[in-house]
Design a protein around this motif. Structure first.
Motif, mmCIF file in Angstrom:
data_model
loop_
_atom_site.group_PDB
_atom_site.id
_atom_site.type_symbol
_atom_site.label_atom_id
_atom_site.label_comp_id
_atom_site.label_asym_id
_atom_site.label_seq_id
_atom_site.Cartn_x
_atom_site.Cartn_y
_atom_site.Cartn_z
ATOM 1 N N MET A 1 40.843 31.899 40.086
ATOM 2 C CA MET A 1 42.280 32.196 40.070
ATOM 3 C C MET A 1 42.541 33.681 39.819
ATOM 4 S SD MET A 1 44.148 28.996 38.161
ATOM 5 C CE MET A 1 42.958 28.764 36.845
ATOM 6 N N ALA A 2 41.790 34.263 38.891
ATOM 7 C CA ALA A 2 41.976 35.673 38.577
ATOM 8 C C ALA A 2 41.640 36.546 39.788
ATOM 9 C CB ALA A 2 41.122 36.065 37.375
ATOM 10 N N CYS A 3 40.593 36.178 40.518
ATOM 11 C CA CYS A 3 40.231 36.921 41.731
ATOM 12 C C CYS A 3 41.327 36.797 42.782
ATOM 13 C CB CYS A 3 38.901 36.435 42.293
ATOM 14 S SG CYS A 3 37.481 36.923 41.309
ATOM 15 N N ASP A 4 41.828 35.588 42.965
ATOM 16 C CA ASP A 4 42.896 35.353 43.939
ATOM 17 C C ASP A 4 44.142 36.173 43.615
ATOM 18 O OD1 ASP A 4 41.289 33.549 45.274
ATOM 19 O OD2 ASP A 4 42.271 31.768 44.443
ATOM 20 N N ARG A 5 44.382 36.401 42.326
ATOM 21 C CA ARG A 5 45.589 37.120 41.888
ATOM 22 C C ARG A 5 45.362 38.620 41.739
ATOM 23 N NH1 ARG A 5 47.310 32.533 37.435
ATOM 24 N NH2 ARG A 5 47.742 30.926 38.991
ATOM 25 N N GLY A 6 44.161 39.085 42.079
ATOM 26 C CA GLY A 6 43.882 40.511 42.035
ATOM 27 C C GLY A 6 43.686 41.069 40.636
ATOM 28 N N ALA A 7 43.189 40.279 39.724
ATOM 29 C CA ALA A 7 43.034 40.703 38.342
ATOM 30 C C ALA A 7 41.870 41.663 38.130
ATOM 31 C CB ALA A 7 42.856 39.485 37.436
ATOM 32 N N TYR A 8 40.939 41.719 39.062
ATOM 33 C CA TYR A 8 39.772 42.576 38.909
ATOM 34 C C TYR A 8 39.841 43.741 39.881
ATOM 35 C CZ TYR A 8 38.094 38.457 36.468
ATOM 36 O OH TYR A 8 37.981 37.405 35.611
ATOM 37 N N LYS A 9 39.324 44.883 39.438
ATOM 38 C CA LYS A 9 39.253 46.058 40.298
ATOM 39 C C LYS A 9 38.070 45.889 41.246
ATOM 40 C CE LYS A 9 41.203 49.105 36.835
ATOM 41 N NZ LYS A 9 40.988 50.291 36.007
ATOM 42 N N ALA A 10 38.099 46.623 42.335
ATOM 43 C CA ALA A 10 37.049 46.508 43.354
ATOM 44 C C ALA A 10 35.665 46.747 42.772
ATOM 45 C CB ALA A 10 37.325 47.477 44.498
ATOM 46 N N ASN A 11 35.537 47.725 41.865
ATOM 47 C CA ASN A 11 34.217 48.025 41.314
ATOM 48 C C ASN A 11 33.750 46.972 40.313
ATOM 49 O OD1 ASN A 11 36.093 48.776 39.352
ATOM 50 N ND2 ASN A 11 34.906 50.523 38.648
ATOM 51 N N GLU A 12 34.599 46.040 39.951
ATOM 52 C CA GLU A 12 34.236 44.947 39.040
ATOM 53 C C GLU A 12 33.872 43.664 39.788
ATOM 54 O OE1 GLU A 12 37.296 46.184 35.451
ATOM 55 O OE2 GLU A 12 38.006 44.873 37.041
ATOM 56 N N MET A 13 34.223 43.589 41.040
ATOM 57 C CA MET A 13 34.082 42.343 41.798
ATOM 58 C C MET A 13 32.635 41.883 41.934
ATOM 59 S SD MET A 13 37.017 41.148 42.344
ATOM 60 C CE MET A 13 36.698 39.882 43.542
ATOM 61 N N SER A 14 31.700 42.802 42.043
ATOM 62 C CA SER A 14 30.296 42.412 42.188
ATOM 63 C C SER A 14 29.818 41.658 40.953
ATOM 64 C CB SER A 14 29.432 43.649 42.429
ATOM 65 O OG SER A 14 28.077 43.287 42.525
ATOM 66 N N ALA A 15 30.091 42.207 39.763
ATOM 67 C CA ALA A 15 29.671 41.548 38.519
ATOM 68 C C ALA A 15 30.391 40.224 38.344
ATOM 69 C CB ALA A 15 29.934 42.458 37.325
ATOM 70 N N VAL A 16 31.671 40.181 38.686
ATOM 71 C CA VAL A 16 32.435 38.937 38.576
ATOM 72 C C VAL A 16 31.863 37.892 39.528
ATOM 73 C CG1 VAL A 16 34.703 37.875 38.978
ATOM 74 C CG2 VAL A 16 34.549 40.068 37.792
ATOM 75 N N GLY A 17 31.556 38.308 40.750
ATOM 76 C CA GLY A 17 30.995 37.391 41.744
ATOM 77 C C GLY A 17 29.632 36.857 41.335
ATOM 78 N N GLN A 18 28.802 37.727 40.778
ATOM 79 C CA GLN A 18 27.476 37.281 40.325
ATOM 80 C C GLN A 18 27.603 36.277 39.185
ATOM 81 O OE1 GLN A 18 25.398 40.879 39.335
ATOM 82 N NE2 GLN A 18 25.026 41.427 41.472
ATOM 83 N N THR A 19 28.505 36.548 38.266
ATOM 84 C CA THR A 19 28.725 35.622 37.152
ATOM 85 C C THR A 19 29.259 34.287 37.657
ATOM 86 O OG1 THR A 19 29.154 37.482 35.682
ATOM 87 C CG2 THR A 19 29.929 35.321 34.956
ATOM 88 N N TYR A 20 30.196 34.342 38.593
ATOM 89 C CA TYR A 20 30.755 33.125 39.191
ATOM 90 C C TYR A 20 29.651 32.318 39.875
ATOM 91 C CZ TYR A 20 33.578 30.125 42.193
ATOM 92 O OH TYR A 20 34.136 29.032 42.832
ATOM 93 N N ASP A 21 28.798 32.987 40.630
ATOM 94 C CA ASP A 21 27.708 32.295 41.329
ATOM 95 C C ASP A 21 26.740 31.640 40.348
ATOM 96 O OD1 ASP A 21 28.754 33.010 43.781
ATOM 97 O OD2 ASP A 21 27.374 34.697 44.081
ATOM 98 N N LYS A 22 26.401 32.333 39.265
ATOM 99 C CA LYS A 22 25.513 31.750 38.250
ATOM 100 C C LYS A 22 26.145 30.517 37.618
ATOM 101 C CE LYS A 22 23.274 36.028 36.726
ATOM 102 N NZ LYS A 22 23.128 36.945 35.577
ATOM 103 N N LEU A 23 27.424 30.626 37.315
ATOM 104 C CA LEU A 23 28.136 29.505 36.710
ATOM 105 C C LEU A 23 28.199 28.321 37.666
ATOM 106 C CD1 LEU A 23 29.690 28.477 34.267
ATOM 107 C CD2 LEU A 23 31.705 29.683 35.108
ATOM 108 N N ALA A 24 28.499 28.584 38.926
ATOM 109 C CA ALA A 24 28.564 27.517 39.931
ATOM 110 C C ALA A 24 27.207 26.846 40.110
ATOM 111 C CB ALA A 24 29.060 28.075 41.261
ATOM 112 N N THR A 25 26.133 27.635 40.138
ATOM 113 C CA THR A 25 24.784 27.081 40.280
ATOM 114 C C THR A 25 24.428 26.210 39.085
ATOM 115 O OG1 THR A 25 24.084 28.964 41.622
ATOM 116 C CG2 THR A 25 22.346 27.684 40.556
ATOM 117 N N PHE A 26 24.740 26.695 37.888
ATOM 118 C CA PHE A 26 24.476 25.930 36.674
ATOM 119 C C PHE A 26 25.252 24.616 36.683
ATOM 120 C CE2 PHE A 26 25.596 24.583 32.406
ATOM 121 C CZ PHE A 26 24.368 24.502 31.807
ATOM 122 N N LEU A 27 26.529 24.681 37.034
ATOM 123 C CA LEU A 27 27.353 23.469 37.061
ATOM 124 C C LEU A 27 26.838 22.458 38.080
ATOM 125 C CD1 LEU A 27 30.910 25.019 36.701
ATOM 126 C CD2 LEU A 27 29.798 23.456 35.102
#
Length: 69
Positions: free
Chosen positions: A21-47
């Motif tokens: 939701m935060a990504c969809d709403r533009g809450a992160y800056k472009a230079n933060e998106m890589s770390a956010v995406g990696q964290t999201y992917d790890k969380l999704a894989t774990f789940l």
């Protein structure tokens, strides 16, 4: 605080949704998106792994119950 705090699979699924939701709403800056995406992917894989494990355990428990019936 005598109460033991626990993080559940449902809590982690909510966190994954919050990141999305935060990504969809533009809450992160472009230079933060890589770390956010990696964290999201790890969380999704774990789940996904945790859900698959829970389903396998439930199926095994059901099979044992049917075998004992």
């Amino acid at each position: 605080m005598s109460e033991t705090l626990q993080l559940t699979i449902q809590d982690l699924a909510l966190m994954k949704d919050f990141i999305s939701m935060a990504c969809d709403r533009g809450a992160y800056k472009a230079n933060e998106m890589s770390a956010v995406g990696q964290t999201y992917d790890k969380l999704a894989t774990f789940l996904n792994a945790a859900i698959a494990q829970a389903e396998a355990q439930a199926a095994e428990t059901q099979q044992q119950g049917e075998a004992n019936a």
